[in-house]
Design a protein around this motif. Structure first.
Motif, PDB file in Angstrom:
ATOM      1  N   ALA A 540      43.422  46.217  44.496  1.00 41.06           N
ATOM      2  CA  ALA A 540      42.173  45.382  45.359  1.00 41.06           C
ATOM      3  C   ALA A 540      40.845  45.402  44.802  1.00 41.06           C
ATOM      4  N   ARG A 541      40.421  46.693  44.502  1.00 46.27           N
ATOM      5  CA  ARG A 541      39.103  46.452  43.896  1.00 46.27           C
ATOM      6  C   ARG A 541      38.658  45.954  42.530  1.00 46.27           C
ATOM      7  N   ALA A 542      40.046  46.111  41.668  1.00 44.30           N
ATOM      8  CA  ALA A 542      39.848  45.515  40.324  1.00 44.30           C
ATOM      9  C   ALA A 542      39.940  43.978  40.513  1.00 44.30           C
ATOM     10  N   ALA A 544      38.886  42.112  43.225  1.00 47.83           N
ATOM     11  CA  ALA A 544      37.803  41.691  43.777  1.00 47.83           C
ATOM     12  C   ALA A 544      36.497  41.481  42.861  1.00 47.83           C
ATOM     13  N   LEU A 545      36.400  42.623  42.029  1.00 49.26           N
ATOM     14  CA  LEU A 545      35.392  42.541  41.173  1.00 49.26           C
ATOM     15  C   LEU A 545      35.578  41.327  39.947  1.00 49.26           C
ATOM     16  N   ARG A 546      36.869  41.129  39.447  1.00 46.97           N
ATOM     17  CA  ARG A 546      37.137  40.111  38.438  1.00 46.97           C
ATOM     18  C   ARG A 546      36.981  38.885  39.090  1.00 46.97           C
ATOM     19  N   ASP A 547      37.317  38.615  40.194  1.00 45.13           N
ATOM     20  CA  ASP A 547      36.745  37.160  40.930  1.00 45.13           C
ATOM     21  C   ASP A 547      35.155  37.202  41.064  1.00 45.13           C
ATOM     22  N   LEU A 548      34.628  38.422  41.439  1.00 45.61           N
ATOM     23  CA  LEU A 548      32.970  38.167  41.647  1.00 45.61           C
ATOM     24  C   LEU A 548      32.275  38.074  40.091  1.00 45.61           C
ATOM     25  N   ASP A 549      33.180  38.733  38.875  1.00 42.63           N
ATOM     26  CA  ASP A 549      32.699  38.257  37.446  1.00 42.63           C
ATOM     27  C   ASP A 549      32.683  36.840  37.350  1.00 42.63           C
ATOM     28  N   GLU A 550      33.813  36.258  37.676  1.00 42.46           N
ATOM     29  CA  GLU A 550      34.063  34.967  37.365  1.00 42.46           C
ATOM     30  C   GLU A 550      32.935  34.001  38.014  1.00 42.46           C
ATOM     31  N   SER A 551      32.606  34.250  39.278  1.00 43.13           N
ATOM     32  CA  SER A 551      31.736  33.365  40.091  1.00 43.13           C
ATOM     33  C   SER A 551      30.210  33.703  39.434  1.00 43.13           C
ATOM     34  N   ILE A 552      30.117  34.941  39.307  1.00 41.66           N
ATOM     35  CA  ILE A 552      28.477  35.014  38.514  1.00 41.66           C
ATOM     36  C   ILE A 552      28.409  34.492  37.240  1.00 41.66           C
ATOM     37  N   ALA A 553      29.480  34.375  36.390  1.00 44.17           N
ATOM     38  CA  ALA A 553      29.607  33.601  35.053  1.00 44.17           C
ATOM     39  C   ALA A 553      29.548  31.995  35.230  1.00 44.17           C
ATOM     40  N   GLU A 554      30.225  31.549  36.321  1.00 43.42           N
ATOM     41  CA  GLU A 554      30.134  30.177  36.572  1.00 43.42           C
ATOM     42  C   GLU A 554      28.502  29.806  37.118  1.00 43.42           C
ATOM     43  N   LEU A 555      27.970  30.662  37.969  1.00 50.00           N
ATOM     44  CA  LEU A 555      26.463  30.309  38.324  1.00 50.00           C
ATOM     45  C   LEU A 555      25.578  30.393  37.206  1.00 50.00           C
ATOM     46  N   ARG A 556      25.959  31.364  36.212  1.00 46.28           N
ATOM     47  CA  ARG A 556      24.884  31.428  35.193  1.00 46.28           C
ATOM     48  C   ARG A 556      25.063  30.467  34.276  1.00 46.28           C
ATOM     49  N   SER A 557      26.257  29.807  34.034  1.00 47.54           N
ATOM     50  CA  SER A 557      26.423  28.347  33.265  1.00 47.54           C
ATOM     51  C   SER A 557      25.764  27.219  33.725  1.00 47.54           C
ATOM     52  N   GLU A 558      26.041  26.996  35.017  1.00 49.19           N
ATOM     53  CA  GLU A 558      25.284  26.058  35.649  1.00 49.19           C
ATOM     54  C   GLU A 558      23.756  26.086  35.612  1.00 49.19           C
ATOM     55  N   GLN A 559      23.116  27.540  35.817  1.00 49.85           N
ATOM     56  CA  GLN A 559      21.587  27.663  35.608  1.00 49.85           C
ATOM     57  C   GLN A 559      21.103  27.267  34.098  1.00 49.85           C
ATOM     58  N   ASP A 560      21.981  27.563  33.165  1.00 49.59           N
ATOM     59  CA  ASP A 560      21.671  27.344  31.881  1.00 49.59           C
ATOM     60  C   ASP A 560      21.565  25.715  31.475  1.00 49.59           C
TER      61      ASP A 560
END
Length: 560
Positions: A540-542, A544-560
């Motif tokens: 479950a932790r792995a 959840a971490l994988r979903d959070l990493d994908e969300s962080i990557a999407e926000l970074r791409s939108e910010q760029d």
């Protein structure tokens, strides 16, 4: 040569008269082009060489013989006399006068053409060039025209673009271009040479005017055949606008005042079928061949053409100078009543016959008869008396002219009262008739038949009209000022709205960036918490971490 020249001039004159009789029916039934081609007949007869000797004489040749023209133009040989009164050299004087007139005519035409060409090219502005034809605009041209044989020009007036619309401009230039394409300028030069030979012939001057009229009409027909019959009204307007101004014989003007009425009449009836045009060409060819055959010189002309040099030498132009230098008085015989009797020539001597000659004796020649002695009462012939001038008598209100042959002509002279009635009385004053018009005109005739024309100019109406126009102009200026003020306010408001929109866009961009940063920080904090929470199951932790990493990557791409 004199007989041959007389026959040629008479033949060309008759052919000119024939063409003038046929030109209108031919133009009406066969087209303007066929009528224009008829004018080649006099020129062809003028340059046609003499026929061979074995060909029968033409009808004109026979008519000249029956009229006795050769006897009048041929000087019979006269026996030489010892003393005689010199006669006036009529033949030499007539030939000199004719030749001098021809030379003067050609010089006048050449000088006039040179001055006309220089005048048109002075201050001219080039417009363009179509093949060899140069288009220029000249301030001295009153209407479109064409001139130049070796260097062709089409000259347009300075106000050509303002006076003519687009359709009229194209048709006017097409008219002048047609003159160059049909070689009408060269034909006009040849016609002037023929007119120079006939400078003393009034028929030739009338025929030249008719020839120029047929030339313009044929060119009009060609232009209308290119643009169609429905454009005849536009072409008529172009012709009328070009009317007026000075015209020169060596150029082709769009409008010649003398031919204006006939050309406008042709515009309403120019549709000629192809079959009628073909018949027209055939008829012109038949008329040309027939005219040349009927007026051709016969056998005597061929002999005269072979002896032109001898007959030219027979005209002694030195007689003219001798006539001027001879004394004014002539010697008169002592006995003027009885003419001197010439001496009777003696009979020639009979040659002597020798004794040893065995020949027949020749008869003695007969002595010539003695000349007839004139009677004592015979008088010298009296010179013809010129006709008496007409007698002009001025009577009351008329002039009577009595001629020598008994004819009486009476010309009435109007009285002072009649002349006064012919001149109207014009009364021009300042006044108003109540109709509201600026000017009013009325005409009456009194009991004596004299016209009275009354013209009234209403100054009040003119002043009111000027005031209304000034008021309307003032209102128009006020409206224009208000419009400019409203436009300025609208521009200021638009600038202000633009600046506000730019500021809103900046604030929105800043808010969007702040939201991205806050969301990214929240996701990173959540990931750190989940990564340090070992109480959660590993899978479950792995996840959840994988979903959070994908969300962080999407926000970074939108910010760029």
């Amino acid at each position: 040569m004199s007989v041959w020249l007389a026959e040629t001039l008479i033949a060309t004159t008759l052919l000119m008269a024939l063409v003038m009789m046929l030109r209108r029916p031919v133009a009406r039934w066969l087209g303007a082009g066929a009528a224009y081609l008829l004018w080649a007949l006099p020129l062809a007869r003028m340059v046609m060489p003499a026929l061979p000797c074995d060909i029968d004489p033409s009808p004109l040749h026979l008519a000249v013989d029956q009229a006795g023209l050769p006897d009048l133009l041929t000087v019979p040989p006269v026996a030489p006399v010892v003393a005689t009164t010199p006669t006036f050299p009529w033949l030499e004087a007539g030939l000199s006068l004719w030749f001098a007139g021809m030379v003067v005519f050609l010089i006048v035409q050449a000088v006039g053409y040179t001055r006309f060409r220089r005048h048109m090219l002075d201050g001219a502005t080039p417009i363009g060039e179509e093949r060899r034809i140069r288009l220029i605009s000249s301030p001295h041209a009153s209407g479109p025209l064409a001139f130049g044989v070796l260097r062709p020009y089409i000259v347009l007036p300075a106000d050509f673009a303002l006076r003519y619309d687009a359709q009229e401009q194209d048709m006017a230039i097409a008219h002048e271009r047609a003159h160059h394409e049909r070689r009408d300028l060269a034909a006009n030069m040849i016609a002037l040479l023929l007119l120079a030979v006939h400078w003393c012939n009034p028929v030739a001057w009338i025929a030249y005017r008719a020839y120029r009229a047929d030339q313009e009409t044929a060119c009009d027909a060609r232009v209308l055949s290119l643009y169609g019959r429905d454009q005849a009204h536009a072409y008529g307007r172009a012709i009328l606008k070009a009317a007026g101004g000075r015209q020169f014989a060596g150029a082709c003007h769009l409008t010649r005042i003398t031919t204006l009425k006939g050309r406008l009449k042709m515009l309403s009836n120019h549709d000629i079928s192809l079959q009628r045009i073909s018949w027209g060409m055939a008829a012109v060819a038949i008329v040309t061949a027939t005219g040349l055959a009927l007026t051709a010189s016969g056998s005597r002309a061929a002999q005269q053409m072979a002896a032109i040099t001898d007959k030219v030498e027979s005209a002694d132009f030195a007689k003219l100078s001798n006539l001027v230098s001879q004394p004014a008085t002539a010697s008169v015989p002592a006995n003027a009543d009885v003419a001197a009797v010439p001496a009777v020539p003696t009979a020639p001597a009979v040659p002597a016959v020798k004794a040893g000659d065995d020949i027949w004796p020749s008869p003695a020649p007969m002595a010539p008869p003695a000349p007839m002695v004139p009677a004592a009462d015979m008088i010298a012939p009296v010179a013809p008396v010129p006709p008496a001038p007409p007698i002009v008598r001025s009577e009351k209100n008329r002039i009577t002219v009595t001629y020598a042959d008994g004819r009486v002509e009476t010309h009435r002279i109007p009285t002072e009262a009649e002349i006064a009635r012919m001149v109207p009385v014009v009364d021009v004053r300042n006044g108003c008739d109540g109709s509201g018009r600026t000017t009013s005109r009325s005409e009456t005739v009194d009991a004596n038949g004299q016209r009275h024309i009354k013209v009234r100019i209403c100054q009040d109406v003119i002043d009111r009209t000027v005031e209304r126009a000034q008021a309307q102009a003032e209102r128009g200026r006020a409206q224009a000022e208000r419009g400019r003020a409203q436009a300025e306010r609208a521009r200021i408001q638009a600038d202000r709205a633009g600046r506000l929109a730019d500021a809103d866009m900046v604030r929105a961009d800043q808010a969007r960036r702040t939201a991205h940063v806050a969301a990214l920080s929240s996701l990173r904090a959540s990931r750190a918490q989940i990564a340090n929470n070992w109480s959660m199951p590993r899978e479950a932790r792995a996840e959840a971490l994988r979903d959070l990493d994908e969300s962080i990557a999407e926000l970074r791409s939108e910010q760029d």
